[in-house]
Structure formats: C-alpha cells, structure tokens
Motif scaffolding. Structure first.
Motif, PDB file in Angstrom:
ATOM      1  N   ALA A 207      38.183  42.799  41.219  1.00  0.00           N
ATOM      2  CA  ALA A 207      37.865  41.371  41.267  1.00  0.00           C
ATOM      3  C   ALA A 207      38.733  40.590  40.292  1.00  0.00           C
ATOM      4  N   ALA A 208      38.910  41.124  39.088  1.00  0.00           N
ATOM      5  CA  ALA A 208      39.719  40.441  38.076  1.00  0.00           C
ATOM      6  C   ALA A 208      41.160  40.302  38.540  1.00  0.00           C
ATOM      7  N   LEU A 209      41.723  41.357  39.116  1.00  0.00           N
ATOM      8  CA  LEU A 209      43.098  41.295  39.595  1.00  0.00           C
ATOM      9  C   LEU A 209      43.226  40.312  40.759  1.00  0.00           C
ATOM     10  N   LYS A 210      42.205  40.236  41.586  1.00  0.00           N
ATOM     11  CA  LYS A 210      42.217  39.259  42.674  1.00  0.00           C
ATOM     12  C   LYS A 210      42.291  37.840  42.117  1.00  0.00           C
ATOM     13  N   LEU A 211      41.647  37.617  40.982  1.00  0.00           N
ATOM     14  CA  LEU A 211      41.631  36.294  40.349  1.00  0.00           C
ATOM     15  C   LEU A 211      42.863  36.036  39.484  1.00  0.00           C
ATOM     16  N   GLY A 212      43.709  37.055  39.336  1.00  0.00           N
ATOM     17  CA  GLY A 212      44.886  36.896  38.499  1.00  0.00           C
ATOM     18  C   GLY A 212      44.619  37.089  37.021  1.00  0.00           C
ATOM     19  N   LEU A 213      43.493  37.731  36.692  1.00  0.00           N
ATOM     20  CA  LEU A 213      43.144  37.978  35.292  1.00  0.00           C
ATOM     21  C   LEU A 213      43.762  39.284  34.810  1.00  0.00           C
ATOM     22  N   THR A 214      44.053  39.364  33.533  1.00  0.00           N
ATOM     23  CA  THR A 214      44.499  40.605  32.928  1.00  0.00           C
ATOM     24  C   THR A 214      43.321  41.241  32.205  1.00  0.00           C
ATOM     25  N   TYR A 215      43.539  42.434  31.655  1.00  0.00           N
ATOM     26  CA  TYR A 215      42.464  43.103  30.925  1.00  0.00           C
ATOM     27  C   TYR A 215      42.022  42.254  29.729  1.00  0.00           C
ATOM     28  N   SER A 216      42.969  41.641  29.041  1.00  0.00           N
ATOM     29  CA  SER A 216      42.631  40.858  27.850  1.00  0.00           C
ATOM     30  C   SER A 216      42.041  39.491  28.182  1.00  0.00           C
ATOM     31  N   SER A 217      42.315  38.987  29.392  1.00  0.00           N
ATOM     32  CA  SER A 217      41.775  37.670  29.765  1.00  0.00           C
ATOM     33  C   SER A 217      40.553  37.780  30.672  1.00  0.00           C
ATOM     34  N   TYR A 218      40.032  38.985  30.834  1.00  0.00           N
ATOM     35  CA  TYR A 218      38.874  39.211  31.711  1.00  0.00           C
ATOM     36  C   TYR A 218      37.720  38.286  31.350  1.00  0.00           C
ATOM     37  N   ASP A 219      37.087  37.718  32.376  1.00  0.00           N
ATOM     38  CA  ASP A 219      35.983  36.780  32.167  1.00  0.00           C
ATOM     39  C   ASP A 219      34.851  37.141  33.135  1.00  0.00           C
ATOM     40  N   ALA A 220      33.756  37.675  32.593  1.00  0.00           N
ATOM     41  CA  ALA A 220      32.629  38.098  33.432  1.00  0.00           C
ATOM     42  C   ALA A 220      32.056  36.941  34.237  1.00  0.00           C
ATOM     43  N   LYS A 221      32.090  35.721  33.683  1.00  0.00           N
ATOM     44  CA  LYS A 221      31.535  34.566  34.388  1.00  0.00           C
ATOM     45  C   LYS A 221      32.303  34.272  35.670  1.00  0.00           C
ATOM     46  N   LEU A 222      33.612  34.535  35.659  1.00  0.00           N
ATOM     47  CA  LEU A 222      34.424  34.311  36.857  1.00  0.00           C
ATOM     48  C   LEU A 222      34.242  35.432  37.876  1.00  0.00           C
ATOM     49  N   VAL A 223      34.033  36.629  37.383  1.00  0.00           N
ATOM     50  CA  VAL A 223      33.908  37.806  38.248  1.00  0.00           C
ATOM     51  C   VAL A 223      32.547  37.868  38.921  1.00  0.00           C
ATOM     52  N   ASN A 224      31.488  37.481  38.208  1.00  0.00           N
ATOM     53  CA  ASN A 224      30.133  37.582  38.755  1.00  0.00           C
ATOM     54  C   ASN A 224      29.983  36.796  40.055  1.00  0.00           C
ATOM     55  N   GLY A 225      29.593  37.495  41.108  1.00  0.00           N
ATOM     56  CA  GLY A 225      29.357  36.861  42.398  1.00  0.00           C
ATOM     57  C   GLY A 225      30.576  36.794  43.298  1.00  0.00           C
ATOM     58  N   LEU A 226      31.726  37.259  42.819  1.00  0.00           N
ATOM     59  CA  LEU A 226      32.940  37.209  43.634  1.00  0.00           C
ATOM     60  C   LEU A 226      32.849  38.205  44.784  1.00  0.00           C
ATOM     61  N   THR A 242      53.001  50.411  41.665  1.00  0.00           N
ATOM     62  CA  THR A 242      54.330  49.808  41.569  1.00  0.00           C
ATOM     63  C   THR A 242      54.584  48.968  40.327  1.00  0.00           C
ATOM     64  N   ASP A 243      53.537  48.434  39.690  1.00  0.00           N
ATOM     65  CA  ASP A 243      53.756  47.528  38.564  1.00  0.00           C
ATOM     66  C   ASP A 243      54.028  48.314  37.277  1.00  0.00           C
ATOM     67  N   PRO A 244      55.194  48.126  36.654  1.00  0.00           N
ATOM     68  CA  PRO A 244      55.511  48.876  35.430  1.00  0.00           C
ATOM     69  C   PRO A 244      54.661  48.465  34.229  1.00  0.00           C
ATOM     70  N   ASN A 245      54.016  47.313  34.325  1.00  0.00           N
ATOM     71  CA  ASN A 245      53.181  46.814  33.232  1.00  0.00           C
ATOM     72  C   ASN A 245      51.699  46.901  33.582  1.00  0.00           C
ATOM     73  N   ILE A 246      51.337  47.914  34.361  1.00  0.00           N
ATOM     74  CA  ILE A 246      49.975  47.983  34.878  1.00  0.00           C
ATOM     75  C   ILE A 246      48.931  48.090  33.766  1.00  0.00           C
ATOM     76  N   ASP A 247      49.265  48.718  32.639  1.00  0.00           N
ATOM     77  CA  ASP A 247      48.292  48.843  31.552  1.00  0.00           C
ATOM     78  C   ASP A 247      47.844  47.484  31.025  1.00  0.00           C
ATOM     79  N   GLU A 248      48.715  46.485  31.096  1.00  0.00           N
ATOM     80  CA  GLU A 248      48.341  45.133  30.661  1.00  0.00           C
ATOM     81  C   GLU A 248      47.317  44.523  31.611  1.00  0.00           C
ATOM     82  N   LEU A 249      47.346  44.949  32.851  1.00  0.00           N
ATOM     83  CA  LEU A 249      46.433  44.401  33.859  1.00  0.00           C
ATOM     84  C   LEU A 249      45.102  45.137  33.893  1.00  0.00           C
ATOM     85  N   THR A 250      45.148  46.467  33.821  1.00  0.00           N
ATOM     86  CA  THR A 250      43.918  47.254  33.955  1.00  0.00           C
ATOM     87  C   THR A 250      43.363  47.746  32.629  1.00  0.00           C
TER      88      THR A 250
END
Length: 295
Positions: A207-226, A242-250
């Motif tokens: 859900a976070a990746l669908k919203l364009g959020l990274t691991y550090s910018s994760y926001d439960a309020k945005l994810v809830n109900g998506l 494929t993403d070389p920077n995947i750790d920043e996202l997940t």
C-alpha cells in the motif's frame, strides 16, 4: 491510557492508546525474532535486537505514568528459551510479556482491525481477515479464527536456506507458496465473504509503495483503508526485482521478506473481492482486549 507492545516473529511494535482507543504515539522496529530460530530457541543476535528495541521503547514511552500490556507470538510459542528470556526482560526493563496462543492473537488482531474500520466507517461484517506474520498466519471470519504455522521469515528461510539476500535469484516462490498455504486455502473456502482485510507489514508495504511512500516516510493514516489489488502486488514484485535502491523503499533487509510475503498472500487471495489494507492489528487490539477484559 495504555502502552501496548506486540513482539512478533519479525517486528516489534508499540503504541500509546487513549480511552477512546485512538493511537497517540506509535513505534515499530524490525527485530527478526524468528530468524535462525533453532531447536534451542531464539538466536542470540535476535535476542540482542529485541533488547535494543525494548530499550528504545522505554525511552519513547512513559512507563511510570501509564500501565502496559505486552504480548509475544509464534516465535516465542516455539522457542524453548522464551520463558527464561522474558524473565530477563522483566528484570532488565520492567516489562512483563505474555506469550499468547494463536487463537487469542487472531481475536486481538480482529479487535484492532475492527476498531480502525469503525473509525474509518468501513463495514467489515462479512470480511475475511488475514494477518500474515513472521512465523505464523492468523485468519478469521466473524468468530471463526485459526492460526497457521507459516509466516514470511520461516517461509523465506526455508526457500532460501537462511540467506535472505539471495531472493533476487530465486524463481520458485510461487510454487512453494501454493504448497505452504494449502491448509489455509481450505479453511478460507468455508466462508462466504465480500471483502478481504489485510493487516501486517507485507500488505502495508504494498500500500505504501502504491502511494509513493518510502520506508522512512510511511504514514499509517494514509495506508489505513486503502484498497489494493493483484496489479499492485505485481508492481511491488517488479520493483523489488529491479530497483537498486529497494532498501530505501521497503526498509533495510526487508525486500526479500516482502517478496516472499506477497507470494504467500497471492496464493490465498480471491482477486474478485476488494482487498482493504488496515495498519492497525494486534498492537492496537491489545488495548481493545484490555478494555473488555479479554487480556
């Protein structure tokens, strides 16, 4: 107000909740409790990661002012050294843990999800709930709950021989997931549901990746109900590969676990039903359970 602590097989989560069952403050850290779990029990490095997280929780929350409830799940149900470990935790941190059954874990998770769904105005009367954990998976429909002996950490370690960094070279997650979830699919087939509720780190990551959020910018309020779907999960699989920077996202060292978890979920999910992601789960359900004297 109450401090709720959920020590899972992969993640340590805590929150402060008020009398209206609203989250005032959140904490979460990957501790990998089930990593390298052996017949002797919890691995030494896993116990050190847990203690490090608990030290942070003690600094974040006022245990002198608020009471606490702390529970531990599947990895600790399996570990022979769990009782001795929690005895040490009580002495060192003053935090008393209860190792709960899979059945109670499922009920508390449902209470946490129900509380959030009610606040969001989402009717989950006929919803199937799936909580994919690190070492076990809890599934429930109405008052029928069951805990299954598979989770993302155990699954990935079995598939990859413990080397979670090699996930990009592994092409058989799908077939292994289908075998692993056979009993769960049979359980799910008993129910007539119109919605699927997904809680825990894998669906919230999708859900976070669908919203364009990274691991550090994760926001439960945005994810809830998506609402997410199979295409969103497939997009996450492709991103992880494929993403070389995947750790920043997940999050660091989480990509392989997310990938394995997606295949476990895909093997169980009915794509004709909407999939609603709820961040709240066991951690928040502890407060609800405490309020009704369930725990």
């Amino acid at each position: 107000m109450i401090i709720c602590i959920d020590l899972g097989s992969n993640t340590l989560r805590a929150c402060l909740m008020n009398e209206s069952l609203e989250v005032i403050k959140r904490y979460e850290k990957i501790v990998g409790s089930a990593r390298n779990l052996s017949p002797k029990g919890l691995a030494d490095d896993a116990m050190e990661r847990i203690k490090s997280g608990l030290k942070e929780i003690k600094n974040e929350f006022d245990f002198g002012k608020f009471r606490h409830k702390a529970v531990a799940t599947e990895a600790f149900r399996l570990a022979d050294n769990a009782k001795a470990f929690f005895d040490d935790i009580l002495v060192e941190f003053g935090i008393k843990f209860t190792i709960i059954s899979g059945q109670l874990e499922a009920k508390l998770t449902k209470l946490g999800v129900q509380n959030r769904a009610d606040k969001l105005g989402i009717d989950i009367t006929n919803a199937l709930l799936i909580d994919l954990g690190g070492a076990s998976t809890e599934i429930g429909f109405k008052d029928d709950f069951k805990s299954f002996k598979f989770g993302i950490v155990k699954f990935c370690e079995e598939c990859l021989g413990g080397d979670l960094s090699s996930f990009k070279n592994y092409d058989d997650f799908e077939n292994m997931a289908i075998k692993k979830t056979k009993e769960a699919r049979e359980f799910i087939s008993k129910f007539k549901f119109n919605t699927i509720l997904l809680t825990s780190g894998v669906p919230t990551s999708v859900a976070a990746l669908k919203l364009g959020l990274t691991y550090s910018s994760y926001d439960a309020k945005l994810v809830n109900g998506l609402v997410i779907n199979e295409a969103d999960m497939d997009a996450t699989i492709e991103l992880i590969k494929t993403d070389p920077n995947i750790d920043e996202l997940t999050g660091a060292s989480r990509a392989g676990l997310v990938l394995g978890g997606i295949w476990l979920l895909k093997s169980m999910l009915d794509s004709s039903k909407p999939w609603i992601v709820i961040d709240d789960g066991l951690r928040e359900g502890i407060a609800v359970g405490a309020k009704i004297n369930l725990i």
